[in-house]
Design an enzyme around this catalytic site. Structure first.
Site, short mmCIF file in Angstrom:
data_model
loop_
_atom_site.label_atom_id
_atom_site.label_comp_id
_atom_site.label_asym_id
_atom_site.label_seq_id
_atom_site.Cartn_x
_atom_site.Cartn_y
_atom_site.Cartn_z
CB SER A 199 57.63 77.36 -25.57
OG SER A 199 58.50 76.69 -26.48
CD GLU A 254 59.41 56.45 -30.63
OE1 GLU A 254 59.26 56.03 -29.48
OE2 GLU A 254 60.54 56.75 -31.09
CE1 TYR A 265 55.47 76.44 -20.67
CE2 TYR A 265 54.84 75.92 -22.93
CZ TYR A 265 55.67 75.74 -21.84
OH TYR A 265 56.71 74.85 -21.93
CB CYS A 322 67.62 64.82 -24.50
SG CYS A 322 66.84 66.33 -25.12
CB CYS A 365 64.77 65.79 -20.32
SG CYS A 365 65.49 65.42 -21.94
NE ARG A 375 66.57 69.20 -27.67
CZ ARG A 375 67.59 69.62 -26.92
NH1 ARG A 375 68.75 68.98 -26.95
NH2 ARG A 375 67.45 70.69 -26.14
CE LYS A 435 60.79 66.91 -26.71
NZ LYS A 435 61.61 67.03 -25.50
CE LYS A 441 57.69 69.25 -25.95
NZ LYS A 441 58.82 69.04 -25.11
CB CYS A 470 68.34 68.92 -22.84
SG CYS A 470 66.59 69.10 -22.50
#
Ligand code: PBG
Ligand code: ZN
Length: 324
Positions: free
Chosen positions: A274, A233, A313, A130, A120, A217, A195, A248, A122
């Protein structure tokens, strides 16, 4: 099957029975650990909203990658935090860019750990979008060229797989074509297919210093209200040559994971992002939930919904639970 002939509780009576009829089993094989690479030496900047995660200079990044490898996690996902940003995102595809150097450092020490790169712009554009910005609009077709160039530079540096997260139309085909032309027809693409334009990315944007400087975005990431569009998509990405599809975020979009699972037989990944991680950590810190149990339940749910692969994570922590 009706009560009292059928009593579901019979098979819940003992742990042995419960194990025998368990439908979903998490494994460390399912995990990809995202890591943030930054320049310098012996740098380990804590990311405040993601306890346990850091911006890592290459020496420390390799150490954490080794922990993942030793825990039997098959892959890491690399993000770069560059020292220079500009309108053309030139450090995204620089030969000596931070991600390019990180790929080499990890592959050098851990050749059998799969290194996947987030593709990406960004983190590398001065405006934080992005793609390539013209006026106030992110221009699709100009962005494609820069994005494909970035993917190619990752492949040249030794990446095992590339994962475009920009949500420009046509980027999978563009990357596939560019990689093939340069002799990388064997490098797979994991497409961030569905996404969403999500507030759950907040902590990541701190971690990667990638918040958009103007606007949002919404003109390229998906509207959280849409689900049929996710199928379109995903269908485009399949036709353009994606090897793995991704949804995501994960937890608020389990229905999308399940739908795409039904539509396609390609491997499906989900990104436990995150903000999902931060919420568990924050509530755990407050003493409001059992963080470890919520983590395992969350990851199991994502797999039960239909994901084969989970970017998380929690990967090291969850691997520890599974390995003990
Ligand atoms: C870059 C990118 C983002 C994430 C992964 N790749 C942020 C964004 O789109 O703003 C989010 C990951 C996370 O929140 O954990 N396009
Ligand atoms: Zn981006």
């Amino acid at each position: 099957m009706l009560f009292p002939d059928y009593r579901p509780r019979r098979m819940r009576k003992t742990e042995a029975f419960r194990r025998m009829i368990r439908e979903t089993k998490l494994s460390v094989d399912d995990f990809i650990l995202p890591l943030f690479a930054i320049g310098g030496k012996n740098v380990k900047n804590p990311i405040k909203s993601m306890p346990g995660h850091f911006q890592l200079s290459l020496d420390n990044l390799v150490k954490t990658a080794k922990e993942a490898f030793d825990a039997d996690i098959p892959a890491i996902m690399l993000f770069g935090v560059p020292d220079k940003k500009d309108a053309l995102a030139s450090s995204a595809y620089a030969k000596n860019g931070i991600v390019q150097k990180a790929i080499k450092a990890v592959k050098d020490k851990l050749p059998d750990l799969a290194v996947i790169t987030d593709v990406c712009l960004c983190q590398y554009t001065d405006h934080g979008h992005c793609g390539f910005v013209e006026g106030n609009y992110v221009d699709n077709d100009t962005s494609l060229e820069l994005i494909a160039k970035t993917a190619l530079s990752h492949a040249n540096a030794g990446a095992d797989m590339v994962a475009p997260s920009d949500m420009m139309d046509g980027r999978v085909a563009e990357i596939r074509g560019t990689l093939d032309e340069d002799g990388f027809s064997d490098i797979p693409i994991m497409a961030y297919s569905a996404k969403y334009c999500s507030a759950y990315y907040g902590p990541f944007r701190q971690a990667a210093d990638s918040a958009p400087q103007h606007g949002d975005r919404k003109s390229y990431q998906m509207d959280p209200a849409n689900s049929l569009e996710a199928i379109r998509e995903a269908t485009m990405d399949i036709e353009e040559g994606a090897d793995i599809l991704m949804v995501k975020p994960a937890l608020p979009y389990l229905d999308i994971i399940s739908k795409i699972r039904d539509e396609s037989d390609l491997p499906l990944a989900a990104y436990n992002v995150s903000g999902e991680y931060a919420m568990v950590k924050a509530a755990e810190k407050m003493g409001w939930i059992d963080g470890q149990k919520v983590m395992m339940e969350t990851l199991t749910s994502i797999k039960r919904a239909g994901a084969d692969i989970i970017l998380t994570y929690h990967a090291l922590e969850a691997a520890k639970v599974l390995n003990d």
